[in-house]
Design a protein around this motif. Sequence first.
Motif, short mmCIF file in Angstrom:
data_model
loop_
_atom_site.label_atom_id
_atom_site.label_comp_id
_atom_site.label_asym_id
_atom_site.label_seq_id
_atom_site.Cartn_x
_atom_site.Cartn_y
_atom_site.Cartn_z
N PRO A 66 0.84 -1.20 0.00
CA PRO A 66 0.00 0.00 0.00
C PRO A 66 0.88 1.26 0.00
CG PRO A 66 -0.88 -1.61 1.52
CD PRO A 66 0.45 -2.14 1.07
N GLY A 67 0.50 2.19 -0.85
CA GLY A 67 1.25 3.44 -0.98
C GLY A 67 2.30 3.43 -2.07
N ASP A 68 2.65 2.26 -2.61
CA ASP A 68 3.62 2.21 -3.72
C ASP A 68 3.04 2.91 -4.93
OD1 ASP A 68 5.52 0.77 -2.30
OD2 ASP A 68 5.10 -1.14 -3.29
N ARG A 69 3.88 3.61 -5.68
CA ARG A 69 3.46 4.24 -6.93
C ARG A 69 3.75 3.26 -8.06
NH1 ARG A 69 1.41 8.59 -8.48
NH2 ARG A 69 1.65 9.66 -6.52
N VAL A 70 2.74 3.01 -8.89
CA VAL A 70 2.88 2.12 -10.04
C VAL A 70 2.40 2.83 -11.30
CG1 VAL A 70 2.57 0.06 -8.60
CG2 VAL A 70 0.61 1.02 -9.80
N LEU A 71 2.86 2.33 -12.43
CA LEU A 71 2.42 2.84 -13.73
C LEU A 71 1.70 1.72 -14.45
CD1 LEU A 71 2.47 5.12 -15.86
CD2 LEU A 71 4.62 4.15 -16.70
N LYS A 96 8.38 7.50 -13.82
CA LYS A 96 9.09 8.27 -12.80
C LYS A 96 9.97 7.34 -11.96
CE LYS A 96 6.69 11.95 -13.86
NZ LYS A 96 6.90 12.19 -15.25
N PRO A 97 11.03 7.88 -11.38
CA PRO A 97 11.91 7.03 -10.55
C PRO A 97 11.18 6.36 -9.39
CG PRO A 97 12.97 9.12 -11.01
CD PRO A 97 11.55 9.23 -11.53
N GLU A 98 10.09 6.96 -8.92
CA GLU A 98 9.37 6.38 -7.78
C GLU A 98 8.42 5.25 -8.17
OE1 GLU A 98 7.33 10.33 -8.85
OE2 GLU A 98 9.37 9.64 -8.57
N HIS A 99 8.24 4.99 -9.46
CA HIS A 99 7.39 3.86 -9.87
C HIS A 99 8.07 2.55 -9.48
CE1 HIS A 99 5.30 6.61 -12.88
NE2 HIS A 99 4.41 6.26 -11.97
N ARG A 100 7.34 1.74 -8.74
CA ARG A 100 7.86 0.43 -8.32
C ARG A 100 7.64 -0.62 -9.40
NH1 ARG A 100 10.01 -2.69 -4.90
NH2 ARG A 100 9.13 -4.64 -4.19
N VAL A 101 6.50 -0.55 -10.09
CA VAL A 101 6.14 -1.55 -11.10
C VAL A 101 5.46 -0.87 -12.27
CG1 VAL A 101 4.86 -3.69 -11.54
CG2 VAL A 101 5.72 -3.25 -9.24
N VAL A 102 5.71 -1.40 -13.47
CA VAL A 102 4.95 -1.04 -14.67
C VAL A 102 4.15 -2.29 -15.04
CG1 VAL A 102 5.06 -0.37 -17.10
CG2 VAL A 102 6.75 0.54 -15.48
N GLY A 118 15.04 -0.93 -17.73
CA GLY A 118 16.45 -0.75 -17.98
C GLY A 118 16.94 0.63 -17.59
N ARG A 119 16.09 1.62 -17.70
CA ARG A 119 16.44 3.00 -17.37
C ARG A 119 16.16 3.33 -15.92
NH1 ARG A 119 13.13 7.00 -19.53
NH2 ARG A 119 14.57 8.67 -19.16
N ARG A 120 15.20 2.69 -15.37
CA ARG A 120 14.75 3.02 -14.02
C ARG A 120 14.71 1.76 -13.19
NH1 ARG A 120 11.54 7.48 -16.00
NH2 ARG A 120 13.04 9.05 -16.51
N ARG A 121 14.24 1.84 -11.98
CA ARG A 121 14.21 0.68 -11.09
C ARG A 121 12.90 -0.11 -11.15
NH1 ARG A 121 18.47 1.39 -7.30
NH2 ARG A 121 18.49 2.91 -5.85
N ALA A 122 11.93 0.32 -11.89
CA ALA A 122 10.62 -0.34 -11.91
C ALA A 122 10.70 -1.76 -12.46
CB ALA A 122 9.63 0.47 -12.75
N LEU A 123 9.93 -2.65 -11.85
CA LEU A 123 9.74 -3.98 -12.40
C LEU A 123 8.78 -3.87 -13.58
CD1 LEU A 123 9.05 -5.93 -9.08
CD2 LEU A 123 11.19 -5.88 -10.36
#
Length: 146
Positions: A40-45, A88-94, A118-123
């Motif tokens: 809960p609270g994670d930012r996702v795209l 965004k860098p704060e996205h945890r998952v796409v 590859g560019r960011r940390r998102a799964l």
Amino acid sequence: MFQKVAGAVEGLCRYQKRRAAAFVFSTGAMEASVSNLTSPGDRVLVLSAGKFGERWVGLAKAFGCEVDVVSAPYGQTFDLEAVRAALKPEHRVVFLQATETSTAVRHDVEGIGEVSPGRRRALLVVDGITGLGTTHFDVDGWGSTC
């Protein structure tokens, strides 16, 4: 039986690294992905271009995620520059579909993989239920997580 099916899926997905595979209805796999990869609270795209993209949005919200969406009209796919701009860098998952089941539109998973994890940390989590047996899908090469 499970090992036989899992081996066949490995061949379809062309992956060498250990991956999680869910042998459930699509919504079950989607829900398991959201509930196990986010808090809960994670930012996702979410990339949404049909009913199943909308389902990603609903599931992510139900699990308390902060959801950003890149939408394409039904029957169309995403502009890669719009995905790049939204990530965004704060996205945890796409989250996205390989092929949007409700419209049969195939999305550029390879291109999205290049502009996202590859560019960011998102799964990068791709529901491949419709596209898996019908199109080339290179899990390792495209940076997909699931």
